[in-house]
Design a protein around this motif. Sequence first.
Motif, mmCIF file in Angstrom:
data_model
loop_
_atom_site.group_PDB
_atom_site.id
_atom_site.type_symbol
_atom_site.label_atom_id
_atom_site.label_comp_id
_atom_site.label_asym_id
_atom_site.label_seq_id
_atom_site.Cartn_x
_atom_site.Cartn_y
_atom_site.Cartn_z
ATOM 1 N N ASN A 130 0.824 -1.206 0.000
ATOM 2 C CA ASN A 130 0.000 0.000 0.000
ATOM 3 C C ASN A 130 0.863 1.262 0.000
ATOM 4 O O ASN A 130 0.547 2.251 -0.671
ATOM 5 N N THR A 134 0.512 3.879 -3.063
ATOM 6 C CA THR A 134 0.076 5.254 -2.810
ATOM 7 C C THR A 134 1.160 6.265 -3.176
ATOM 8 O O THR A 134 0.849 7.418 -3.491
ATOM 9 N N TYR A 135 2.419 5.843 -3.142
ATOM 10 C CA TYR A 135 3.499 6.749 -3.547
ATOM 11 C C TYR A 135 3.389 7.094 -5.034
ATOM 12 O O TYR A 135 3.541 8.246 -5.438
ATOM 13 N N ASN A 138 -1.038 8.060 -5.588
ATOM 14 C CA ASN A 138 -1.702 9.071 -4.763
ATOM 15 C C ASN A 138 -0.762 10.130 -4.219
ATOM 16 O O ASN A 138 -1.142 10.906 -3.345
ATOM 17 N N GLN A 140 1.688 10.088 -2.194
ATOM 18 C CA GLN A 140 2.044 10.054 -0.777
ATOM 19 C C GLN A 140 3.551 9.944 -0.626
ATOM 20 O O GLN A 140 4.200 9.138 -1.292
ATOM 21 N N HIS A 195 -7.034 -0.516 -3.716
ATOM 22 C CA HIS A 195 -7.408 0.564 -2.809
ATOM 23 C C HIS A 195 -6.767 1.896 -3.206
ATOM 24 O O HIS A 195 -7.382 2.950 -3.034
ATOM 25 N N SER A 196 -5.567 1.851 -3.757
ATOM 26 C CA SER A 196 -4.956 3.083 -4.245
ATOM 27 C C SER A 196 -5.714 3.613 -5.457
ATOM 28 O O SER A 196 -5.895 4.829 -5.607
ATOM 29 N N GLN A 199 -8.862 5.350 -4.225
ATOM 30 C CA GLN A 199 -8.584 6.708 -3.775
ATOM 31 C C GLN A 199 -8.349 7.628 -4.968
ATOM 32 O O GLN A 199 -8.800 8.782 -4.976
ATOM 33 N N PHE A 200 -7.664 7.135 -5.973
ATOM 34 C CA PHE A 200 -7.441 7.917 -7.188
ATOM 35 C C PHE A 200 -8.772 8.254 -7.859
ATOM 36 O O PHE A 200 -8.974 9.375 -8.340
ATOM 37 N N HIS A 293 0.463 7.684 9.914
ATOM 38 C CA HIS A 293 -0.836 8.261 9.573
ATOM 39 C C HIS A 293 -1.348 9.169 10.698
ATOM 40 O O HIS A 293 -1.981 10.194 10.436
#
Length: 318
Positions: A130, A134-135, A138, A140, A195-196, A199-200, A293
């Motif tokens: 994850n 996400t890097y 998203n 992150q 899941h990424s 979010q996108f 987080h």
Amino acid sequence: MSTTVTQQPQHSTLGEYKRWLRVSLYTILLLTGQCTATLLGRFYFAKGGKSKWIATSVQSAGFPILIPLLFYSSKSTNHDFSKPKRSVMITFYLGFGLLMIAMDFLYSCGLSYLSLSTFALVCATQLAFNGVATYFLNSQKFTALILNSIVVLTMSVILIALNTESEDSTDLPKEKRLIGLFCALAASATFALQHSLLQFYFEKVAKTGVFSVLLRLNFYPMIIASVGAVVGLVGSGDWRSMGMEMKEFEYGNLELTITPILAVFVFHDKIYAVKIVAFFLAIWGFLSYIYQHYLDDQMANQDRSDDGLQVLKGEEQI
């Protein structure tokens, strides 16, 4: 003006407590559902189940339970937000559905070839995957804590893969256990990617997080995954042996659902020193990820407070 300044922190603190209460409740429900599904999946293979496609199909077959919520959300949701084009939505639904069927099948393969404790430890790498997903998707940032969690979770999986002193309770050759390890890792990576991408979708495509949009992003992909599982069940020929499998299954046709739920508590996987070390490494990585987080959330709250104070000072000057 001074009254507003004094009441603002109290209001934000109360809202923060409610938010964390909701997050805690959602986390408990999520963990309960995941643990129950994993236990029942392992129970199926441990007590005589053989079809990976049957185990795959049940993971998404519960989508009809969302139908009442869809009707309710369609009536109660404010439709002021702009919806993406239908072609874009269909593409995402299809993509998420294909990811879901791949993830469910890989999880089934992992459960069939690994003991429950080993499978659970390997699936802890979802956090590491994850962080990577996400890097790239998203934006992150990689912090020291996230990098630490990725390193220690990777070390825990390497320890399990190199562990040769134990024989898993599945009584399968080492080659198949390695296949199960790979499938569990691939499923965890697919889970993180899904899941990424969700979010996108919320941030860049739908640009909203309303309940009805979230429901549809679960409902329609689950239909596609269920259809894909049925196709796999028919194409593999497993459907021909369903009747015989129910007769040979240790608990028969599973007429009482309470029986398998209680039976999962009698599993006694062997615990070796390597698994204990891997377990603590997984916990370490998990806590590092959660603490990062928490820090991000505290920083975001501080930024909002600073912005609010600047606005109030500007109003006072006016």
